[in-house]
Write an enzyme that holds these catalytic residues in place. Sequence first.
Site, short mmCIF file in Angstrom:
data_model
loop_
_atom_site.label_atom_id
_atom_site.label_comp_id
_atom_site.label_asym_id
_atom_site.label_seq_id
_atom_site.Cartn_x
_atom_site.Cartn_y
_atom_site.Cartn_z
N GLU A 188 -2.58 -10.08 -0.97
CA GLU A 188 -3.01 -10.88 -2.12
C GLU A 188 -4.53 -11.06 -1.98
OE1 GLU A 188 -0.82 -11.49 -4.48
OE2 GLU A 188 -2.52 -12.23 -5.62
N SER A 189 -5.26 -10.40 -2.87
CA SER A 189 -6.72 -10.35 -2.69
C SER A 189 -7.37 -11.73 -2.73
CB SER A 189 -7.36 -9.43 -3.73
OG SER A 189 -6.96 -9.82 -5.03
N CYS A 214 -5.15 -1.11 -2.10
CA CYS A 214 -4.63 -2.08 -3.06
C CYS A 214 -5.46 -3.38 -3.08
CB CYS A 214 -3.16 -2.31 -2.76
SG CYS A 214 -2.22 -2.68 -4.23
N ARG A 261 -7.04 -6.26 -11.40
CA ARG A 261 -5.88 -6.65 -10.58
C ARG A 261 -4.59 -6.52 -11.38
NH1 ARG A 261 -5.61 -12.45 -8.78
NH2 ARG A 261 -4.07 -11.64 -7.33
N ILE A 316 2.48 -1.24 -5.77
CA ILE A 316 3.07 -2.59 -5.85
C ILE A 316 2.03 -3.53 -6.43
CG2 ILE A 316 4.13 -4.47 -4.55
CD1 ILE A 316 4.80 -2.38 -2.37
N HIS A 356 -0.30 2.48 -1.52
CA HIS A 356 -0.13 2.00 -0.14
C HIS A 356 0.32 3.12 0.79
CE1 HIS A 356 -0.31 -2.37 -0.94
NE2 HIS A 356 0.24 -2.06 -2.10
N GLU A 411 0.32 3.04 3.83
CA GLU A 411 0.94 2.39 5.00
C GLU A 411 2.42 2.11 4.75
OE1 GLU A 411 -1.18 1.15 2.94
OE2 GLU A 411 -0.81 -0.96 2.50
#
Length: 212
Positions: A49-50, A80, A111, A140, A176, A178
């Site tokens: 969550e930025s 992201c 966003r 996501i 992502h 990862e």
Amino acid sequence: MKVGVLALQGDVPEHLAALGAVLHGDDIVPVRTPEDLAEAEALFMPGGESTTIARLLVQGGLWNPIADRLKSGMPTLATCAGLILLSHELVPSLSGLDPPTFDVLNVQVRRNDYGSQGESFEAPIRVEGLIGGPFPGVFIRSPRIHSVGEGVSPFAWHGSEVVGVRSGMIWGLCFHPELSGDPRIHRMFLESAHQALKVPISGATGPRRRRR
Ligand code: GLN
């Protein structure tokens, strides 16, 4: 090469695991403090969550040290939420909540522009220079790249849409790597960082570092 993973919030364990597949564990540094950051020669900024990550960066005294390292060219792969934090400018999001940014990637980003959590999706991504076919992209609540400015090169596409950009050794992805179980982008980034820094990489991507 010591590689840091910003470990304040978000999919940190997943980045640590993805890196564990290509590096020796003692070359991976979870970064929570300026002292941790000082050990790292390259940095991964995870998804999450930025707005929360930005707040924790400021509260923990990491915002300015990271800004300095980014400006001095520390190789950084941001995914992201990480991409949001590196961008030059944010197109206002629907929520109206947008974090401050480091302004080191000359892109405009919005966003949550691919929709909500329920609209998460997976799609094949074409990545320039990546051997072995398309990359499994996991999106996501991803940011969308609205425009790419001078000094920034697209290098990953979903259809005709840019989903990965880089400027020197600062890389940003909407998806992502990862979370995909495919270490190719982590490996590609580490190999480029290794070239840029002229330092050895441990583990599967390079010669094993001799332990004392
Ligand atoms: N929507 C999140 C944000 O704005 C990013 C989503 C993610 O990192 N998966 O911070």
